[in-house]
Write a protein that holds these residues in place. Structure first.
Motif, PDB file in Angstrom:
ATOM      1  N   GLU A  37      30.869  21.054 -44.339  1.00  0.00           N
ATOM      2  CA  GLU A  37      30.291  22.286 -44.914  1.00  0.00           C
ATOM      3  C   GLU A  37      28.763  22.264 -44.831  1.00  0.00           C
ATOM      4  OE1 GLU A  37      32.125  24.931 -46.619  1.00  0.00           O
ATOM      5  OE2 GLU A  37      33.723  23.926 -45.512  1.00  0.00           O
ATOM      6  N   TYR A  38      28.168  21.106 -45.138  1.00  0.00           N
ATOM      7  CA  TYR A  38      26.707  20.991 -45.083  1.00  0.00           C
ATOM      8  C   TYR A  38      26.199  21.243 -43.666  1.00  0.00           C
ATOM      9  CZ  TYR A  38      26.868  18.646 -49.669  1.00  0.00           C
ATOM     10  OH  TYR A  38      27.061  18.337 -50.994  1.00  0.00           O
ATOM     11  N   LYS A  39      26.898  20.667 -42.686  1.00  0.00           N
ATOM     12  CA  LYS A  39      26.458  20.807 -41.290  1.00  0.00           C
ATOM     13  C   LYS A  39      26.518  22.270 -40.856  1.00  0.00           C
ATOM     14  CE  LYS A  39      27.521  16.165 -39.566  1.00  0.00           C
ATOM     15  NZ  LYS A  39      28.308  15.578 -40.650  1.00  0.00           N
ATOM     16  N   LYS A  40      27.647  22.924 -41.185  1.00  0.00           N
ATOM     17  CA  LYS A  40      27.803  24.344 -40.821  1.00  0.00           C
ATOM     18  C   LYS A  40      26.656  25.179 -41.371  1.00  0.00           C
ATOM     19  CE  LYS A  40      31.860  25.595 -42.319  1.00  0.00           C
ATOM     20  NZ  LYS A  40      33.133  26.284 -42.603  1.00  0.00           N
ATOM     21  N   ALA A  41      26.347  24.953 -42.663  1.00  0.00           N
ATOM     22  CA  ALA A  41      25.297  25.740 -43.320  1.00  0.00           C
ATOM     23  C   ALA A  41      23.921  25.421 -42.740  1.00  0.00           C
ATOM     24  CB  ALA A  41      25.317  25.486 -44.822  1.00  0.00           C
ATOM     25  N   GLU A  42      23.717  24.178 -42.348  1.00  0.00           N
ATOM     26  CA  GLU A  42      22.430  23.785 -41.754  1.00  0.00           C
ATOM     27  C   GLU A  42      22.223  24.449 -40.402  1.00  0.00           C
ATOM     28  OE1 GLU A  42      21.299  19.531 -41.270  1.00  0.00           O
ATOM     29  OE2 GLU A  42      22.041  19.411 -43.349  1.00  0.00           O
ATOM     30  N   VAL A  43      23.277  24.487 -39.608  1.00  0.00           N
ATOM     31  CA  VAL A  43      23.184  25.058 -38.257  1.00  0.00           C
ATOM     32  C   VAL A  43      22.864  26.546 -38.330  1.00  0.00           C
ATOM     33  CG1 VAL A  43      24.535  25.623 -36.182  1.00  0.00           C
ATOM     34  CG2 VAL A  43      24.667  23.338 -37.182  1.00  0.00           C
ATOM     35  N   ASP A  44      23.548  27.288 -39.218  1.00  0.00           N
ATOM     36  CA  ASP A  44      23.315  28.736 -39.325  1.00  0.00           C
ATOM     37  C   ASP A  44      23.671  29.173 -40.743  1.00  0.00           C
ATOM     38  OD1 ASP A  44      23.206  31.506 -39.174  1.00  0.00           O
ATOM     39  OD2 ASP A  44      24.037  31.590 -37.144  1.00  0.00           O
ATOM     40  N   ARG A  45      22.637  29.186 -41.586  1.00  0.00           N
ATOM     41  CA  ARG A  45      22.846  29.471 -43.013  1.00  0.00           C
ATOM     42  C   ARG A  45      23.462  30.841 -43.237  1.00  0.00           C
ATOM     43  NH1 ARG A  45      19.722  31.245 -47.230  1.00  0.00           N
ATOM     44  NH2 ARG A  45      18.163  31.970 -45.750  1.00  0.00           N
ATOM     45  N   LEU A  46      22.968  31.853 -42.542  1.00  0.00           N
ATOM     46  CA  LEU A  46      23.474  33.215 -42.765  1.00  0.00           C
ATOM     47  C   LEU A  46      24.909  33.366 -42.257  1.00  0.00           C
ATOM     48  CD1 LEU A  46      20.331  35.463 -42.157  1.00  0.00           C
ATOM     49  CD2 LEU A  46      21.166  34.423 -44.263  1.00  0.00           C
ATOM     50  N   ALA A  47      25.226  32.693 -41.162  1.00  0.00           N
ATOM     51  CA  ALA A  47      26.617  32.734 -40.673  1.00  0.00           C
ATOM     52  C   ALA A  47      27.541  32.061 -41.688  1.00  0.00           C
ATOM     53  CB  ALA A  47      26.720  32.042 -39.319  1.00  0.00           C
ATOM     54  N   TYR A  48      27.036  31.006 -42.321  1.00  0.00           N
ATOM     55  CA  TYR A  48      27.823  30.312 -43.346  1.00  0.00           C
ATOM     56  C   TYR A  48      28.122  31.258 -44.506  1.00  0.00           C
ATOM     57  CZ  TYR A  48      28.935  27.164 -47.198  1.00  0.00           C
ATOM     58  OH  TYR A  48      29.549  26.565 -48.274  1.00  0.00           O
ATOM     59  N   TRP A  49      27.094  31.993 -44.971  1.00  0.00           N
ATOM     60  CA  TRP A  49      27.318  32.906 -46.100  1.00  0.00           C
ATOM     61  C   TRP A  49      28.175  34.102 -45.685  1.00  0.00           C
ATOM     62  CZ3 TRP A  49      27.433  30.967 -50.493  1.00  0.00           C
ATOM     63  CH2 TRP A  49      26.510  30.020 -50.933  1.00  0.00           C
ATOM     64  N   GLN A 303      34.396  24.861 -54.482  1.00  0.00           N
ATOM     65  CA  GLN A 303      33.902  23.590 -53.934  1.00  0.00           C
ATOM     66  C   GLN A 303      33.634  22.550 -55.021  1.00  0.00           C
ATOM     67  OE1 GLN A 303      30.334  24.847 -51.927  1.00  0.00           O
ATOM     68  NE2 GLN A 303      31.353  25.174 -49.970  1.00  0.00           N
ATOM     69  N   VAL A 304      32.883  22.968 -56.051  1.00  0.00           N
ATOM     70  CA  VAL A 304      32.408  21.994 -57.045  1.00  0.00           C
ATOM     71  C   VAL A 304      33.545  21.515 -57.943  1.00  0.00           C
ATOM     72  CG1 VAL A 304      30.871  21.697 -59.039  1.00  0.00           C
ATOM     73  CG2 VAL A 304      30.037  22.861 -56.989  1.00  0.00           C
ATOM     74  N   LEU A 454      23.828  22.511 -52.827  1.00  0.00           N
ATOM     75  CA  LEU A 454      25.121  22.837 -52.218  1.00  0.00           C
ATOM     76  C   LEU A 454      24.904  23.425 -50.824  1.00  0.00           C
ATOM     77  CD1 LEU A 454      27.133  24.406 -55.189  1.00  0.00           C
ATOM     78  CD2 LEU A 454      27.251  22.085 -54.283  1.00  0.00           C
ATOM     79  N   PRO A 455      25.924  23.393 -49.970  1.00  0.00           N
ATOM     80  CA  PRO A 455      25.789  23.991 -48.643  1.00  0.00           C
ATOM     81  C   PRO A 455      25.283  25.437 -48.744  1.00  0.00           C
ATOM     82  CG  PRO A 455      27.858  22.802 -48.814  1.00  0.00           C
ATOM     83  CD  PRO A 455      27.248  22.782 -50.173  1.00  0.00           C
ATOM     84  N   GLY A 456      24.305  25.782 -47.907  1.00  0.00           N
ATOM     85  CA  GLY A 456      23.756  27.140 -47.904  1.00  0.00           C
ATOM     86  C   GLY A 456      22.621  27.363 -48.871  1.00  0.00           C
TER      87      GLY A 456
END
Length: 666
Positions: A37-49, A303-304, A454-456
């Protein structure tokens, strides 16, 4: 707040925590969250949200994730439409989950209700029609002043269903506090109850509403925006009545049809206003909108807390009058289809095992509470929870203020049986959802550490100039990028919003909290920046001193303030609550003070030794459980004690003032 007045809190003396707890493999293998999840959000935060938001039910799908062109005023998913109540209730009925229990309600006197999602579906539709019958429409504000009863949740969801904006006022606030909030929001309707149950007595609520709505020494006119008061009959006590204005909930709501089509609103339509009392001036009406807020409340909850909706029983002990109740009782958990416990009473009525009795009764699996409550239970002794079967618990959460390592360890060992991950969560009314927390099954936890965003979420610790501090250094906690559940402003005051949160550091949201990165780069919260003191040139946070005191086996709870001192600039004054089941219970105040001075010298250094240590039965806390250090500073500096109306128990301050005046424990 001028952060430059404080200097950067280096906090180099924070006791280094070496204990770590790796995730149990048996937990990690089934965990909702993964490191990916962290990696996905790091690569493209807006795509993650975008991906998270698409898990909501949209009437018209959004096309734009974030519009930040009018920074710091954000618009998330703004061209989509949806309804919060539809996501929290209707969706589960549509998907064949209507028979799942939504709430096990436990009243303080022991009365109970079991409400399924079908039951909630029927109730919110009737309530929505009831509100409409009183002339409440989309965009109108509704003040909700209720005990912790099912109608509080129904009222919030009914407002959301018709597009009205709810402003929940915690039932412990005074008539004056209620009036300020009604006037600022220009509320059209007040929903209240005859009273609630508190420690075996009936607490009246309706008389406070009556007092709030009429002219008083602070208000020369009645509250002109309010057209009706809708009253839930909870206790059956005698209730004064204003004909034409006051109406019983059961007369208005119960006869309504249980059919109502939700009002579809833009993602940026305001969902609620929540007032926080600023350190000065009038309460701030922080408002949150619909799409972004729901997205992050839902995602963070899943998640939490690792929610498994088919099998978990989740209990957040907060009141719905606080943001924790909004995000982690009403919206996040209900969107995720959780089965929850809703409890009207307090932890120690009719006895000190009441919470653990409820955990045992409903086989609670996830518990989310405040460090204050944990320390209070520590003070009562572990023999009490040991009487109950707590084996159903699988995850423990903490919220409200930084948790000291010893309370964290006690919570994990005594309540969690050394098997439950502990998630200590940092967030605020302003952020709308959890921002910093370990992820269960992913994070190796350290007692007292907030860990990572948290991711994002892009949070950081910076120095006076806004530059990131190095590992091992302290500074200010900021959020560098907008996030979906962020507040959209202060109701009716754009300028105050910008000035309060965005003026300190260029382009960054400043939370008002001090923080430190440890040698691993993980974040430790150090409390409010204005709770940092300067003792002989050493910058000390109240949190690190309190950690040192509470790590002593005699101490259940500690509150520390800085008092003016001619020699050192500021001197440390500590107020401690001694555990009732330890050796300290037999010691005199002077013996406790000597022992704890040694403890502080050992943990931090001689320069941090408290000038005064006073043993007290309680420390003053707000009704949401936050320690009111401002009042303790008044006492420590021999000033008249300020406003105590927000305290859970105002008499605590009299006892403390008398004790300090007599020089006890010094």
């Amino acid at each position: 707040m001028d952060h430059h007045a404080h200097g950067t809190p280096t906090l180099e003396n924070l006791h280094t925590e070496t204990r770590t707890f790796s995730p149990l493999v048996s937990f990690a293998v089934h965990a909702n969250a993964t490191a990916y999840e962290y990696k996905k959000a790091e690569v493209d935060r807006l795509a993650y949200w975008r991906e998270q938001a698409l898990q909501l039910q949209w009437k018209i799908p959004f096309t734009e994730v974030l519009d930040w062109s009018d920074a710091p005023f954000a618009r998330w998913f703004h061209d989509g439409t949806l309804n919060a109540c539809d996501n929290a209730v209707d969706k589960h009925v549509r998907k064949g989950r209507g028979d799942r229990v939504a709430f096990y309600f436990e009243g303080e006197p022991g009365d109970t209700q079991t409400l399924t999602y079908n039951d909630m579906y029927e109730r919110v539709q009737k309530a929505a029609n009831g509100l409409l019958s009183l002339g409440v429409r989309k965009g109108d504000r509704v003040a909700i002043y209720l005990p912790q009863i099912p109608e509080a949740v129904v009222a919030m969801l009914a407002c959301a269903r018709i597009g009205a904006i709810h402003s929940v006022v915690f039932g412990g606030f005074s008539a004056e506090s209620l009036r300020q909030r009604i006037d600022d929001a220009e509320a059209k309707l007040v929903i209240t109850a005859d009273g609630g149950n508190r420690r075996g007595a009936h607490l009246a609520l309706k008389p406070l509403v009556d007092a709030a709505l009429v002219p008083s020494e602070n208000h020369d006119k009645p509250a002109e925006s309010v057209t009706n008061v809708l009253v839930v009959r909870r206790t059956g006590q005698d209730t004064a009545w204003v004909e034409g204005r006051d109406l019983w909930w059961h007369d208005v709501v119960d006869p309504q049809p249980a059919q109502h089509e939700p009002e579809w609103v833009d993602a940026e339509h305001p969902l609620f206003i929540l007032y926080t009392s600023g350190t000065t001036g009038t309460p701030k009406g922080l408002f949150h909108t619909t799409g972004g807020y729901l997205t992050q409340a839902m995602t963070s909850h899943k998640q939490v807390f690792d929610l498994k909706p088919e099998t978990d029983v989740y209990w957040c002990t907060a009141d719905v009058g606080w943001v924790t109740g909004h995000s982690y009782i009403v919206y996040g958990p209900m969107i995720n289809g959780a089965t929850q416990v809703l409890y009207e009473g307090v932890p120690n009525a009719p006895h000190e095992g009441r919470w653990w009795e409820i955990v045992e009764k409903y086989r609670v699996t996830i518990l989310y509470t405040a460090p204050t409550a944990i320390r209070t239970c520590m003070k009562w002794g572990e023999a009490i929870p040991d009487q109950y079967d707590l084996s159903s618990l699988r995850l423990l959460g903490s919220v409200g203020e930084p948790i000291n390592p010893e309370a964290w360890m006690w919570y994990r060992r005594v309540i969690g049986g050394n098997r439950c991950p502990v998630v200590d969560t940092w967030w605020q009314t302003e952020t709308g959802a959890i921002m910093i927390s370990p992820l269960p099954g992913v994070t190796a936890t350290k007692p007292g550490c907030a860990h990572a965003p948290l991711p994002g979420v892009v949070a950081d610790v910076v120095d006076d100039t806004g530059r990131s501090v190095s590992n091992g250094e302290g500074g200010y906690l900021v959020i560098r990028e907008p996030w979906p559940s962020m507040l959209r402003g202060i109701w009716g005051d754009r300028k105050r919003y910008r000035k309060t949160y965005w003026n300190q550091f260029d382009g960054m949201y400043f939370a008002g909290d001090g923080a430190k990165k440890d040698i691993d780069g993980e974040i430790w919260l150090m409390g409010r920046v204005d709770d940092v003191m300067n003792v002989s040139g050493h910058r000390l946070s109240t949190t690190e001193l309190e950690h040192a005191l509470v790590s002593h086996p005699w101490v259940a709870e500690a509150a520390v303030v800085g008092a003016s001192d001619e020699t050192t600039g500021q001197a440390v004054v500590a107020f401690v609550v001694v555990r009732s089941d330890g050796d300290g219970a037999q010691a005199t105040g002077e013996e406790v003070a000597q022992e704890l001075r040694k403890q502080v010298r050992r943990e931090i250094g001689p320069f941090a030794t408290p000038r005064t240590i006073l043993v007290v039965s309680e420390v003053p806390k707000t009704r949401s459980g936050k320690i009111m250090r401002r009042l303790l500073r008044d006492v420590a500096e021999n000033r008249p004690v300020g406003d105590v109306t927000t305290l859970a128990d105002g008499s605590v301050m009299n006892a403390i003032a008398e004790g300090l005046g007599a020089g006890k424990g010094d």
